[in-house]
Design a protein around this motif. Structure first.
Motif, PDB file in Angstrom:
ATOM      1  N   GLU A   1      -6.494  14.645   2.411  1.00 45.93           N
ATOM      2  CA  GLU A   1      -5.136  14.153   2.645  1.00 45.93           C
ATOM      3  C   GLU A   1      -4.806  14.162   4.132  1.00 45.93           C
ATOM      4  OE1 GLU A   1      -0.756  15.707   1.509  1.00 45.93           O
ATOM      5  OE2 GLU A   1      -2.079  15.315  -0.198  1.00 45.93           O
ATOM      6  N   SER A   2      -5.334  15.147   4.842  1.00 42.69           N
ATOM      7  CA  SER A   2      -5.079  15.260   6.274  1.00 42.69           C
ATOM      8  C   SER A   2      -6.387  15.651   6.980  1.00 42.69           C
ATOM      9  CB  SER A   2      -3.994  16.305   6.529  1.00 42.69           C
ATOM     10  OG  SER A   2      -3.695  16.367   7.905  1.00 42.69           O
TER      11      SER A   2
ATOM     12  N   THR B   1       6.239   6.537   2.845  1.00 41.95           N
ATOM     13  CA  THR B   1       6.639   7.337   1.685  1.00 41.95           C
ATOM     14  C   THR B   1       8.118   7.173   1.358  1.00 41.95           C
ATOM     15  OG1 THR B   1       7.051   9.261   3.078  1.00 41.95           O
ATOM     16  CG2 THR B   1       4.860   9.079   2.094  1.00 41.95           C
TER      17      THR B   1
ATOM     18  N   SER C   1       1.361   7.333  -2.118  1.00 41.09           N
ATOM     19  CA  SER C   1       0.084   8.029  -2.326  1.00 41.09           C
ATOM     20  C   SER C   1      -0.800   7.258  -3.300  1.00 41.09           C
ATOM     21  CB  SER C   1       0.352   9.438  -2.843  1.00 41.09           C
ATOM     22  OG  SER C   1      -0.819  10.030  -3.322  1.00 41.09           O
TER      23      SER C   1
ATOM     24  N   LYS D   1      -4.291   5.389  -2.265  1.00 39.07           N
ATOM     25  CA  LYS D   1      -5.525   5.849  -2.894  1.00 39.07           C
ATOM     26  C   LYS D   1      -6.130   4.768  -3.787  1.00 39.07           C
ATOM     27  CE  LYS D   1      -4.417  10.758  -2.687  1.00 39.07           C
ATOM     28  NZ  LYS D   1      -4.102  11.981  -3.441  1.00 39.07           N
TER      29      LYS D   1
ATOM     30  N   MET E   1      -5.226   8.624   3.784  1.00 35.19           N
ATOM     31  CA  MET E   1      -4.707   9.890   4.327  1.00 35.19           C
ATOM     32  C   MET E   1      -3.208   9.773   4.553  1.00 35.19           C
ATOM     33  SD  MET E   1      -5.926   9.903   8.286  1.00 35.19           S
ATOM     34  CE  MET E   1      -5.592   8.550   9.395  1.00 35.19           C
ATOM     35  N   LEU E   2      -2.565  10.938   4.570  1.00 38.67           N
ATOM     36  CA  LEU E   2      -1.144  11.004   4.855  1.00 38.67           C
ATOM     37  C   LEU E   2      -0.978  11.291   6.343  1.00 38.67           C
ATOM     38  CD1 LEU E   2       1.825  11.057   4.001  1.00 38.67           C
ATOM     39  CD2 LEU E   2       1.527  13.504   3.478  1.00 38.67           C
TER      40      LEU E   2
ATOM     41  N   TRP F   1       1.331   6.867   4.209  1.00 40.67           N
ATOM     42  CA  TRP F   1      -0.046   6.905   3.718  1.00 40.67           C
ATOM     43  C   TRP F   1      -0.789   5.732   4.331  1.00 40.67           C
ATOM     44  CZ3 TRP F   1      -2.967  10.235   0.924  1.00 40.67           C
ATOM     45  CH2 TRP F   1      -2.302  11.325   0.368  1.00 40.67           C
TER      46      TRP F   1
END
Length: 189
Positions: A81-82, A99, A106, A110, A126-127, A147
């Motif tokens: 994610e990070s 977001t 998300s 994804k 990734m965020l 994201w």
């Protein structure tokens, strides 16, 4: 023709016996001319597994095919994610999902990364929330609450741009805009 007719008659006699067979009480045929009445039984014979088979035929197979449980493929790895980037590592961004736009950013990011990965393109999601100084908007402010679907990291911006513009990538996810970033380095620095 006569040979075929004779073969059919013999086959009938060997498998069925005579058209008017006389049986004794024990299931044996009498008067068939074979070994003085020692013919195979003409009634079904019960077997141990409670099924009936004719004695002169092959018994049913007792083997049962093993049941195979349906398997689900493992989930596709869309990356951390990070993730941590080093100076000199570059990425190309294919798409951004804020977001705060009222959508499940998300899931969208994804999902896009999974489609690309299944098409053979090494994409990740990734965020980005201000932790990457090199991922900034046009006024050099850090990108936050977004994201990102990206390719990389690679060694140069040109390498990532070429990967993003490659026909394979564009067939999987058409996007002619492929901005490149060095996430670990501040813009212009």
């Amino acid at each position: 023709m006569a040979v075929a007719a004779l073969a059919a008659v013999f086959a009938f006699i060997l498998t069925k016996g005579s058209p008017t067979s006389s049986e004794s009480g024990d299931g044996l045929r009498l008067g068939t001319g074979l070994d003085a009445g020692a013919a195979a039984p003409s009634v079904p014979v019960a077997t141990d597994d409670a099924t009936t088979n004719k004695a002169d035929r092959n018994p049913q197979s007792s083997k049962v095919a093993p049941k195979v449980a349906p398997t689900t493929p493992p989930p596709v790895n869309t990356g951390a994610e990070s993730p941590v980037f080093k100076r000199g590592q570059w990425i190309a961004v294919l798409d951004k999902y804020p977001t705060d736009a009222g959508m499940d950013a998300s899931q969208l990011a994804k999902g896009a990364a999974v489609r690309l990965i299944k098409a053979g393109v090494p994409a990740r999601a990734m965020l980005v929330n201000g932790q990457y100084p090199g991922v900034a908007d046009s006024s050099f402010a850090p990108v936050v609450n977004t994201w990102v679907v990206y390719l990389g990291p690679g060694k140069t911006a040109e390498q990532m741009l070429n990967l993003c513009l490659a026909p394979k990538t564009q067939r999987a996810y058409a996007n002619p805009a492929c901005p490149t970033y060095e996430p670990a380095a501040a813009p212009g620095g």
